[in-house]
Design an enzyme around this catalytic site. Structure first.
Site, PDB file in Angstrom:
ATOM      1  N   ASN A   1      -3.516 -18.561 -18.597  1.00  0.00           N
ATOM      2  CA  ASN A   1      -2.324 -19.391 -18.473  1.00  0.00           C
ATOM      3  C   ASN A   1      -2.321 -20.505 -19.513  1.00  0.00           C
ATOM      4  OD1 ASN A   1      -1.232 -17.956 -16.419  1.00  0.00           O
ATOM      5  ND2 ASN A   1      -1.549 -19.482 -14.828  1.00  0.00           N
TER       6      ASN A   1
ATOM      7  N   LEU B   1       3.813   1.565  -1.201  1.00  0.00           N
ATOM      8  CA  LEU B   1       4.515   1.728  -2.473  1.00  0.00           C
ATOM      9  C   LEU B   1       3.651   2.390  -3.521  1.00  0.00           C
ATOM     10  CD1 LEU B   1       6.441  -1.659  -2.809  1.00  0.00           C
ATOM     11  CD2 LEU B   1       7.420   0.596  -2.383  1.00  0.00           C
TER      12      LEU B   1
ATOM     13  N   TYR C   1       0.626 -21.030 -22.440  1.00  0.00           N
ATOM     14  CA  TYR C   1       1.573 -22.150 -22.442  1.00  0.00           C
ATOM     15  C   TYR C   1       1.132 -23.322 -23.316  1.00  0.00           C
ATOM     16  CZ  TYR C   1       3.478 -19.623 -18.501  1.00  0.00           C
ATOM     17  OH  TYR C   1       4.017 -18.654 -17.701  1.00  0.00           O
TER      18      TYR C   1
ATOM     19  N   LEU D   1      -1.843 -17.842 -10.023  1.00  0.00           N
ATOM     20  CA  LEU D   1      -2.460 -19.085  -9.560  1.00  0.00           C
ATOM     21  C   LEU D   1      -2.714 -19.065  -8.061  1.00  0.00           C
ATOM     22  CD1 LEU D   1      -0.586 -21.771 -11.685  1.00  0.00           C
ATOM     23  CD2 LEU D   1      -2.873 -20.827 -12.025  1.00  0.00           C
TER      24      LEU D   1
ATOM     25  N   HIS E   1       0.822  -1.207   0.000  1.00  0.00           N
ATOM     26  CA  HIS E   1       0.000   0.000   0.000  1.00  0.00           C
ATOM     27  C   HIS E   1       0.860   1.263   0.000  1.00  0.00           C
ATOM     28  CE1 HIS E   1      -3.559   2.438   0.735  1.00  0.00           C
ATOM     29  NE2 HIS E   1      -2.891   3.056   1.707  1.00  0.00           N
TER      30      HIS E   1
END
Length: 466
Positions: free
Chosen positions: A370, A255, A374, A431, A253
């Protein structure tokens, strides 16, 4: 306090076991001695006084008179009739066969040994037994048969003696039940806290750090110490992990502010009236791209922190599954087309689901992205209504994942291989967010390598949740 427990054997598990053993041994010894006393029949033989001699003579005359009057009557009935007046218990011993004939109930019969011992005596004696007092013998002839007459006052049999004579199996079963109950109580006192500890340890292993042992931690032996140490461990782990999550969330937060100023500075620099050199322009574009990636990373970290802390990111709603997934699948098809891949979508069941729609779309969309990234040529997506649960299956035809990474791939910041850098493999939060999003819905996500190659991810969510 611990030194005192070590010095005091009663507070140790070994001491309690030793104490239980001796208590059981003492109890069995007392029960055995009591049973032996109940079953053992002592007797004593003493001379008979004149009053009892006259009494047995009168009884013999009465029996002989009754036998003459009722020659067909059974002898046990004659004995019972003769003893009714003074409530005497009479018995006959046949001289030749040593057969006993009782004029009272057989469960009250005394030990036969002292009566057989006196059959050769010429005068009557007093017989004192645990079953009562008798006197005799007095020779008597009934129906041309010689008998020895004994008379007395038997005591009612106690429960143990009656069980031994009538049902010894019931007595043995009763003793076994008592001893078995004591052993079962002792074993339960050991196994119950161990099972409680085992159950709590399994829940801690699955991520539930709120476990606290109650009864097991209040014991004064080694199991109690283990229970208290277990409570301290779970509390410490909960504090450490909670502090870590808060630290990550707070840092992420904080940052956001310097990152926003950095992006603002980049925008100002790019909008200057003077034409910037090409080298500086390229560097600014690179800085802008990195700033956007950092902003995306911080957003994912904050999202994961909220999910792990069970902070609601939206309200749960009752939505149509088709309305929820139609736009998601359209975006996924567009993404696959741009990547030169094929996306095969199954039918969406007519189903209304009580869920967090944006969170569910994010989880399914992340898995599909994903798969597109892949796969080699295609990704297949299917949705199944399994009556009580909803299952979303995403299968690609890529290279798959090593079996050792199938579970770890859902951990935060876990990277499947060194070849997957930030540009190809992300930062390892996608994930992890999927797993937490599915967990919020009470479901689970699993990954397996397909037999024909590629990876298959299954998302399972209960349907009846409201």
């Amino acid at each position: 306090m611990r030194i005192f427990r070590k010095l005091n054997p009663i507070n140790s598990l070994f001491g309690k076991t030793f104490l239980w053993f001796w208590l059981a041994a003492i109890l069995l010894g007392v029960v055995g001695a009591w049973l032996a006393k109940q079953t053992h029949s002592d007797y004593s033989i003493k001379p008979l006084n004149d009053n009892n001699i006259n009494r047995i003579e009168k009884l013999a005359s009465r029996i002989e008179l009754n036998a003459e009057r009722f020659p067909d009557a059974e002898l046990n009935r004659l004995l019972g009739r003769a003893g009714q007046r003074n409530k005497d218990a009479l018995l006959l011993v046949e001289q030749q066969s040593k057969r006993f004939i009782y004029g009272f109930p057989r469960e009250m019969m005394p030990l036969e040994e002292p009566f057989l011992e006196l059959m050769n005596e010429s005068q009557p004696f007093m017989i004192r037994t645990t079953s009562g007092n008798f006197f005799g013998p007095f020779e008597i002839t009934l129906n041309e048969q010689n008998y020895f007459l004994f008379a007395g006052k038997p005591r009612p049999p106690n429960l143990v003696r009656q069980l031994i004579r009538t049902n010894p199996v019931a007595l043995a079963v009763s003793v076994l039940l008592v001893s078995g109950s004591l052993c079962a109580l002792f074993v339960w006192s050991l196994l119950s806290p161990i099972r409680q500890l085992q159950k709590s340890a399994r829940k801690v292993a699955s991520g539930d750090l709120t476990q606290h042992l109650g009864f097991a931690s209040k014991r004064g032996d080694e199991i109690g110490e283990l229970g208290r140490d277990f409570n301290s461990m779970t509390q410490r782990l909960s504090d450490l992990i909670g502090g870590q999550k808060r630290l990550v969330a707070d840092i992420s937060h904080e940052l956001r502010s310097p990152l926003a100023r950095l992006q603002l500075a980049i925008g100002i620099a790019q909008n200057q009236k003077e034409q910037l050199p090409d080298a500086i322009e390229k560097q600014l574009l690179r800085i802008e791209k990195e700033a956007q990636q950092i902003d995306s990373m911080i957003g994912q970290v904050l999202r994961l922190s909220r999910l792990e802390a069970d902070v609601a990111v939206e309200d749960r709603q009752l939505v149509s599954l088709k309305n929820c997934f139609t736009e998601l699948f359209n975006d996924a098809a567009f993404e696959a087309q741009n990547s030169g891949k094929e996306l095969i979508l199954g039918d969406i069941p007519e189903l209304t689901l009580y869920c967090y729609p944006n969170l569910l779309k994010s989880a399914v969309g992340n898995v599909i992205s994903n798969g597109i990234k892949y796969c080699s040529t295609k990704v297949e997506v299917s949705i199944s209504n399994l009556t009580t649960r909803l299952q979303v299956t995403v299968k690609d035809d890529g290279q798959g994942v090593p079996n050792s990474d199938l579970e770890d791939m859902f951990k935060p910041f876990y990277r499947l291989s060194a070849s997957r850098n930030r540009d190809t493999g992300g930062i390892g939060l996608g994930l992890a967010i999927v797993k937490q999003a599915v967990k919020v819905h009470g479901g689970e996500v699993t990954a397996v390598n397909s037999e024909d190659g590629g990876l298959t991810v299954n998302i399972t969510i209960p349907i009846n949740q409201y």
